[in-house]
Scaffold this motif. Structure first.
Motif, PDB file in Angstrom:
ATOM      1  N   SER A  44      39.537  48.480  46.312  1.00 56.17           N
ATOM      2  CA  SER A  44      40.655  49.417  46.163  1.00 56.17           C
ATOM      3  C   SER A  44      40.254  50.678  45.415  1.00 56.17           C
ATOM      4  O   SER A  44      40.878  51.737  45.583  1.00 56.17           O
ATOM      5  CB  SER A  44      41.811  48.746  45.413  1.00 56.17           C
ATOM      6  OG  SER A  44      41.500  48.569  44.036  1.00 56.17           O
ATOM      7  N   VAL A  54      41.957  41.630  50.372  1.00 55.87           N
ATOM      8  CA  VAL A  54      40.574  42.093  50.414  1.00 55.87           C
ATOM      9  C   VAL A  54      39.765  41.063  51.189  1.00 55.87           C
ATOM     10  O   VAL A  54      39.887  39.855  50.951  1.00 55.87           O
ATOM     11  CB  VAL A  54      40.004  42.274  48.994  1.00 55.87           C
ATOM     12  CG1 VAL A  54      38.490  42.526  49.040  1.00 55.87           C
ATOM     13  CG2 VAL A  54      40.699  43.422  48.283  1.00 55.87           C
ATOM     14  N   TYR A 112      39.588  46.822  52.149  1.00 53.66           N
ATOM     15  CA  TYR A 112      40.929  46.770  51.539  1.00 53.66           C
ATOM     16  C   TYR A 112      41.954  46.844  52.657  1.00 53.66           C
ATOM     17  O   TYR A 112      42.270  47.905  53.163  1.00 53.66           O
ATOM     18  CB  TYR A 112      41.082  47.930  50.562  1.00 53.66           C
ATOM     19  CG  TYR A 112      42.274  47.827  49.631  1.00 53.66           C
ATOM     20  CD1 TYR A 112      42.399  46.792  48.721  1.00 53.66           C
ATOM     21  CD2 TYR A 112      43.268  48.814  49.646  1.00 53.66           C
ATOM     22  CE1 TYR A 112      43.463  46.723  47.850  1.00 53.66           C
ATOM     23  CE2 TYR A 112      44.335  48.752  48.777  1.00 53.66           C
ATOM     24  CZ  TYR A 112      44.435  47.706  47.873  1.00 53.66           C
ATOM     25  OH  TYR A 112      45.512  47.644  46.997  1.00 53.66           O
TER      26      TYR A 112
END
Length: 262
Positions: free
Chosen positions: A148, A191, A253
């Motif tokens: 992220s 993720v 992500y």
């Protein structure tokens, strides 16, 4: 009009704005976000007119909760609330189609989009994920930061705490969180090492769970969800201010923590 910091005691008034605008936010969501960072409200003699929330990360701040009552439209309240927090540093937010022109005028620019997919997956989980434990926290934090681009220790302390609305799960080289909003299972953050793994993780946590929602921008994941009968019910623009782009390895992500948290 006065702009001042919001507290937990203001949540009932914030919920009046939520009801007015038909948002799905709950008091627990307001309380969580106010625990993770400051919130600000615009007030006049009649009461609360509008809100905005900030979740600070070392890399940038996530702006959310930009909400103005229908009775207070066209008074520049949203712009004033956002301008009030922009001096703190680089900012990121997800903008609706209605809000995007305002954010562009304030200097935000587009770096991505996320579509809101709703659907349901029948059957049983394949078992590619398991419930996370406290021992998984350091690895999850590291994976999240790498993908992220955000260092958000406070958020993860909340997720792994006893009163969180999130349920964390881990998978091979990845993780996912789920939370329930009404009757819908919301999936994210997610993720994974690649899109195929992300699809397996979504299917695993959504299987047999009833209606679910996931906000995604990866075309392979979108194709997977469409193939499972999911439909798009909205989309938001990912925008930043004071920085060229969001950080991290965004190829890993696949779903945000929420549209409020990035």
């Amino acid at each position: 009009m006065e702009i001042r910091r919001l507290g937990v005691d203001d949540v009932p008034e914030c919920m009046k704005l939520v009801t007015d605008r038909g948002w799905g936010w709950t008091p627990a969501q307001w309380e969580m976000l106010l625990s993770l960072g400051p919130g600000f409200g615009a007030f006049d003699e009649t009461g609360l007119l509008g809100t905005t929330l900030v979740t600070p990360y070392p890399e940038m701040q996530a702006i959310s909760g930009v909400l103005v009552g229908s009775w207070a439209e066209r008074r520049g309240i949203a712009g004033a609330l956002i301008s009030n927090v922009l001096d703190a540093g680089p900012s990121v937010l997800y903008a609706t189609d209605m809000g995007e022109p305002l954010y562009r005028r304030l200097g935000f620019h587009l770096v991505g989009r996320a579509s809101e997919y709703h659907g349901e997956i029948a059957g049983e989980a394949a078992g590619v994920t398991r419930r996370a434990t406290a021992d998984d926290l350091p690895a999850v934090v590291a994976l999240d930061k790498a993908a992220s681009g955000f260092t958000r220790d406070a958020f993860w302390a909340h997720v792994f705490g006893g009163s969180s609305v999130y349920t964390p799960h881990v998978a091979e080289d990845g993780f996912v969180c789920t939370r329930v909003m009404g009757e819908t299972l919301v999936i994210g953050p997610l993720v994974a090492p690649n899109a195929a793994a992300a699809c397996e993780i979504i299917a695993d946590v959504a299987a047999g769970a009833g209606p679910s929602r996931v906000d995604v921008s990866d075309p392979d994941v979108e194709a997977f969800l469409s193939g499972k009968g999911y439909e798009v019910r909205g989309a938001c623009a990912l925008m930043v201010h004071g920085v060229d782009d969001v950080g991290g390895d965004r190829t890993r992500y696949f779903a945000p923590a929420s549209l409020a948290l990035g």
